[in-house]
Scaffold this active site. Structure first.
Site, PDB file in Angstrom:
ATOM      1  N   LYS A 279     -35.874 118.067 111.690  1.00 35.25           N
ATOM      2  CA  LYS A 279     -35.830 117.010 110.683  1.00 35.25           C
ATOM      3  C   LYS A 279     -34.379 116.789 110.256  1.00 35.25           C
ATOM      4  CE  LYS A 279     -37.566 115.790 106.072  1.00 35.25           C
ATOM      5  NZ  LYS A 279     -38.426 116.231 104.953  1.00 35.25           N
TER       6      LYS A 279
ATOM      7  N   LYS B  29     -38.083 114.200 113.575  1.00 30.72           N
ATOM      8  CA  LYS B  29     -38.075 113.180 112.525  1.00 30.72           C
ATOM      9  C   LYS B  29     -36.628 112.881 112.137  1.00 30.72           C
ATOM     10  CE  LYS B  29     -39.516 112.306 107.754  1.00 30.72           C
ATOM     11  NZ  LYS B  29     -40.075 112.887 106.521  1.00 30.72           N
TER      12      LYS B  29
END
Length: 330
Positions: A199, A252
């Site tokens: 992320k 992400k």
């Protein structure tokens, strides 16, 4: 082959007819690939559109049945829950309260739509008064190890309410192992962990922070989310989480990190999720509203690129409309 002469094989022969194009299509996008993010909030009769994310809403619990009926009718069978708490405090106590907003939403969905698969976001930023993802030290830094107990308590509380899967998004070191141990000790060894393993500290999260009211009150999250320049580290992060007990790993955002998504999938050969994040969604919506792009074509192309890069599942705010468009094609 003699230079300048056409080869015997002509690629265009296999592109001239739609039936043949379908025969040799390497990547198939399906409604079965989609996970729909859902924002739940206190109150009654609330279906509040998020201004920066047209078509996406914050819903009160009494609105969930209609939402589940719509999603299931489209073939979307999994949701990722985010909560807007009734109050925030320094320790984000509603995150691990058995009667918090997400916990109550799980119970409602379980009762009203038992076919729906429920994944819950496990993090503190939506629940803390300061908007950071964990417990703060006296100097305003996030205390990694002290935060792990909060995250584990939140995950266990979600599982106790009936979540099918938990998804820690905080980016604290060691949190997958800590959550796995807590779930197992609480009798939830069957509950998988979808780790937000890779992320990035991205500029594409802005609209989400409107949706979840989770912007940090000071500073930013670059001390715990990843540097966008680092791909090798992204693969390592996913490998660490697999070693700690993650059942799925995630990249992400998706769109600007398709290279990382491809590497995570091909090098680790593990179930991999792409998160098509809020900023990606809102850019498409804004361009479509201005008539600059063909929204349907672009959305399907973007989602297909994530699947082609290696995603087994795609978390996307486009899930409803993409499901409708794919149904029209079949």
């Amino acid at each position: 082959m003699e230079y300048g002469r056409f080869p015997a094989y002509r690629a265009r022969r296999m592109r001239a007819d739609e039936t043949v194009r379908q025969f040799i299509r390497e990547t198939e996008l399906s409604v079965r690939d989609f996970i729909y993010p859902l924002f739940v909030k206190p109150g009654e009769g609330r279906r509040d559109e998020i201004s920066s994310m047209p078509g996406v809403y914050q819903l009160s619990l009494d609105m969930l049945k209609a939402e589940m009926d719509e999603l299931l009718g489209l073939g979307v069978r999994s949701v990722l829950l985010f909560g807007l708490p009734s109050h925030k405090d320094e320790c984000g106590s509603e995150a691990y309260d058995d009667h918090g907003i997400v916990q109550e939403a799980i119970r409602v969905i379980r009762a009203e739509a038992p076919e729906m698969h429920i994944i819950t976001d496990v993090c503190m930023c939506e629940y803390t008064s300061h908007g950071h993802c964990g417990k703060l030290t006296a100097t305003g830094e996030v205390d990694n190890d002290a935060t792990l107990a909060w995250l584990a308590a939140e995950a266990v509380s979600h599982a106790r309410a009936g979540a099918h899967m938990v998804a820690p998004s905080d980016m604290m070191d060691g949190r997958v192992a800590h959550i796995r141990r807590a779930l197992d000790e609480a009798g939830f060894s069957q509950v998988p962990i979808m780790s937000y393993s890779t992320k990035y500290a991205s500029g594409f999260y802005g609209p989400f922070r409107d949706a979840a009211d989770s912007a940090p009150a000071f500073g930013d999250r670059r001390a715990y989310q990843m540097d966008p320049a680092n791909a090798e580290e992204g693969v390592r992060e996913a490998a660490y989480d697999i070693a700690e007990g993650a059942d799925l790993v995630m990249v992400k955002p998706a769109l600007s990190y398709l290279d990382v998504l491809r590497r995570v999938k091909s090098e680790l050969r593990f179930p991999t999720v792409a998160y098509n994040v809020s900023g990606e969604y809102s850019m498409v919506k804004a361009a479509a509203a201005n008539g600059w792009i063909d929204e349907k074509r672009v959305v399907i192309e973007l989602l297909t690129s994530m699947k082609r890069a290696g995603a087994d599942m795609i978390i996307t705010y486009h899930a409803k409309e993409a499901a409708r468009w794919l149904a029209e094609e079949n």
